[in-house]
Scaffold this active site. Structure first.
Site, short mmCIF file in Angstrom:
data_model
loop_
_atom_site.label_atom_id
_atom_site.label_comp_id
_atom_site.label_asym_id
_atom_site.label_seq_id
_atom_site.Cartn_x
_atom_site.Cartn_y
_atom_site.Cartn_z
N SER A 1 -6.76 -11.60 -3.89
CA SER A 1 -6.98 -12.76 -3.01
C SER A 1 -5.81 -13.74 -3.01
O SER A 1 -6.00 -14.96 -2.95
CB SER A 1 -8.30 -13.46 -3.36
OG SER A 1 -9.39 -12.58 -3.11
N GLY B 1 -2.95 -7.76 -0.80
CA GLY B 1 -3.66 -6.81 0.05
C GLY B 1 -3.85 -7.38 1.44
O GLY B 1 -2.95 -7.37 2.28
N GLY B 2 -5.03 -7.92 1.70
CA GLY B 2 -5.40 -8.40 3.04
C GLY B 2 -4.36 -9.30 3.70
O GLY B 2 -4.02 -9.12 4.88
N ASN C 1 0.51 -4.39 -0.25
CA ASN C 1 -0.23 -3.12 -0.31
C ASN C 1 -1.12 -3.06 0.94
O ASN C 1 -2.13 -3.74 1.01
CB ASN C 1 -1.08 -3.08 -1.59
CG ASN C 1 -1.98 -1.85 -1.64
OD1 ASN C 1 -1.85 -0.93 -0.83
ND2 ASN C 1 -2.89 -1.84 -2.61
N TRP C 2 -0.72 -2.24 1.87
CA TRP C 2 -1.45 -2.17 3.15
C TRP C 2 -2.78 -1.43 3.03
O TRP C 2 -3.58 -1.44 3.95
CB TRP C 2 -0.60 -1.47 4.22
CG TRP C 2 0.66 -2.18 4.60
CD1 TRP C 2 1.14 -3.36 4.11
CD2 TRP C 2 1.62 -1.74 5.57
NE1 TRP C 2 2.33 -3.69 4.70
CE2 TRP C 2 2.64 -2.70 5.61
CE3 TRP C 2 1.72 -0.63 6.41
CZ2 TRP C 2 3.75 -2.58 6.46
CZ3 TRP C 2 2.81 -0.49 7.25
CH2 TRP C 2 3.82 -1.48 7.28
N LYS C 3 -2.96 -0.72 1.93
CA LYS C 3 -4.15 0.12 1.75
C LYS C 3 -4.27 1.06 2.96
O LYS C 3 -3.23 1.48 3.50
CB LYS C 3 -5.39 -0.75 1.52
CG LYS C 3 -5.15 -1.77 0.38
CD LYS C 3 -6.36 -2.47 -0.12
CE LYS C 3 -5.99 -3.41 -1.24
NZ LYS C 3 -7.13 -4.08 -1.86
N GLU D 1 -8.94 0.69 -6.75
CA GLU D 1 -9.66 1.50 -5.75
C GLU D 1 -9.49 3.00 -6.04
O GLU D 1 -10.38 3.80 -5.75
CB GLU D 1 -9.18 1.12 -4.33
CG GLU D 1 -9.70 -0.27 -3.95
CD GLU D 1 -8.81 -1.08 -3.03
OE1 GLU D 1 -7.90 -0.52 -2.40
OE2 GLU D 1 -9.03 -2.31 -2.95
N GLY E 1 -10.02 -8.72 -2.70
CA GLY E 1 -10.74 -8.76 -1.43
C GLY E 1 -11.96 -9.67 -1.44
O GLY E 1 -12.75 -9.65 -0.50
N HIS F 1 -4.31 1.80 -9.03
CA HIS F 1 -5.01 0.73 -8.34
C HIS F 1 -6.51 0.87 -8.60
O HIS F 1 -7.03 1.99 -8.69
CB HIS F 1 -4.72 0.79 -6.83
CG HIS F 1 -5.18 -0.45 -6.12
ND1 HIS F 1 -6.50 -0.64 -5.78
CD2 HIS F 1 -4.51 -1.56 -5.73
CE1 HIS F 1 -6.62 -1.84 -5.21
NE2 HIS F 1 -5.42 -2.41 -5.16
N GLU G 1 -4.47 -7.04 -11.64
CA GLU G 1 -5.37 -7.25 -10.52
C GLU G 1 -6.81 -7.25 -11.02
O GLU G 1 -7.41 -6.16 -11.18
CB GLU G 1 -5.20 -6.14 -9.48
CG GLU G 1 -3.83 -6.12 -8.84
CD GLU G 1 -3.90 -5.55 -7.43
OE1 GLU G 1 -3.38 -6.20 -6.52
OE2 GLU G 1 -4.48 -4.46 -7.23
#
Ligand code: 13P
Length: 263
Positions: free
Chosen positions: A221, A242-243, A13-15, A107, A181, A105, A175
Site C-alpha cells: 500500500s 503494486g497498485g 510490480n505490475w502483477k 502471492e 493491496g 512474492h 512486504e
C-alpha cells in the site's frame, strides 16, 4: 533516507496487469512524465516488472528510446531449461536484459505453494544467470499476532540466503502480507524495525559489507502520499509498489518523492 552508498530503488510490480500494448503506452507515458517534471535519472533507480508476455516489448522500447528504467520479471523457474511446461528460465530473462527478478512474492507463496526452499532454489537460479533477485518476505496478520513483525520475515530471508555468496548482488523487499493491496500500509516505524532486522540477517548470512550495500525495500500500500515517510527511515532504501505502479501520475509522484514532499 538509507545510506548514501545505497541508491534508492523504486520498483513497480505490475502483477497480472497491462498487456504488451498497454505496457508500451505506459512506459512511454511514464518516461515523458518524468522528463517533463525534470526528474533526474540518477537520483533514484526505477524498475518495472511486467508480466512475462510484455518483457520483450518493454525491453525493445527501453533500448530504442534509451529510457532509463531497469527491467525485471515477476518470477522464474528453479531450472535452467528442459521439460518444464509453462516455466520460464532465468537464462531467457537474462537474454532479454532483465536485470531483476522478484522471488518469493506472497502471492506466489500463497497461491502456488512456494515454500522457503523453493524460494531459495529460485534465488540460486537467478544468481546463476546474473539476475538480481528481489527477495520478498513478510508476515501475515496471523503471524503478526502470534510472533510479532520480524520473526517470520527474518526466518524466510535466512533460508533464502543459504548458499548465497557474500558478494552476490541482491535486493530484499519487506512486504507485510496484511498491507498488500489493503490500503493499510505499515507505519514507517514498523517498516524501519523490520527492515533493520532484515539487514541484520543479511549481515549474519553474507557479512557486514553485504549488509551495508544491500537495498532493503518496503512494499504494501505504498502511495505518493506515504512514500516520503518510508524513505526517511535509515534502513528503507526504496519501495516495491503494486497498485500505485499502474497509474502513471501516481507512480511518477512516488519516484519523485524527494521533490513533491520535500524530503
Ligand atoms: P500494493 O502496492 O498494491 O499494496 O502491492 C504491493 C505488492 O505486492 C508489491 O509487490
Amino acid at each position: 533516507m538509507g545510506s548514501v552508498t545505497r541508491k534508492p530503488l523504486i520498483a513497480g510490480n505490475w502483477k497480472m496487469n497491462l498487456d504488451h500494448l498497454q505496457a508500451v503506452a505506459f512506459v512511454q507515458k511514464l518516461h515523458w512524465t518524468l522528463k517533463d517534471a525534470g526528474h533526474e535519472n540518477d537520483s533514484v533507480e526505477v524498475a518495472v516488472f511486467p508480466p512475462f508476455t510484455d518483457i520483450r516489448t518493454v525491453q525493445t522500447l527501453i533500448d530504442a528510446d534509451k529510457i532509463p528504467f531497469a527491467l525485471g520479471a515477476q518470477d522464474l523457474s528453479t531450472k535452467d531449461s528442459g521439460a518444464y511446461t509453462g516455466e520460464v528460465s532465468g537464462a531467457f530473462l537474462a537474454k532479454l536484459d532483465a536485470r531483476y527478478v522478484i522471488i518469493g512474492h506472497s502471492e506466489r507463496r500463497e497461491y502456488h505453494g512456494e515454500s522457503d526452499d523453493v524460494v531459495a532454489a529460485k534465488v540460486q537460479a537467478a544468481l546463476r544467470h546474473g539476475l538480481v533477485p528481489v527477495i520478498c518476505v513478510g508476515e501475515t496478520a496471523e503471524d503478526l499476532e502470534k510472533f510479532g513483525a520480524s520473526a517470520v520475515p527474518a526466518g524466510q530471508l535466512k533460508t533464502a540466503l543459504e548458499g548465497v555468496a557474500s558478494d552476490a548482488d541482491i535486493v530484499v523487499a519487506y512486504e507485510p502480507v496484511w498491507a498488500i493491496g489493503s490500503g493499510q500500509a505499515a507505519t514507517p516505524d514498523q517498516a524501519q524495525e523490520v527492515c533493520a532486522k532484515l539487514r541484520a540477517v543479511v549481515a549474519e548470512s553474507l557479512g557486514a559489507d553485504a549488509a551495508e550495500k544491500t537495498r532493503v525495500l518496503y512494499g504494501g500500500s505504498v502511495k505518493s502520499g506515504n512514500i516520503a515517510s518510508f524513505m526517511r527511515e535509515p534502513d528503507v532504501d526504496g519501495a516495491l509498489v503494486g497498485g500505485a505502479s499502474l497509474v502513471v501520475d501516481e507512480f511518477a509522484a512516488i519516484i519523485r518523492y524527494q521533490k513533491h514532499v520535500g524530503v
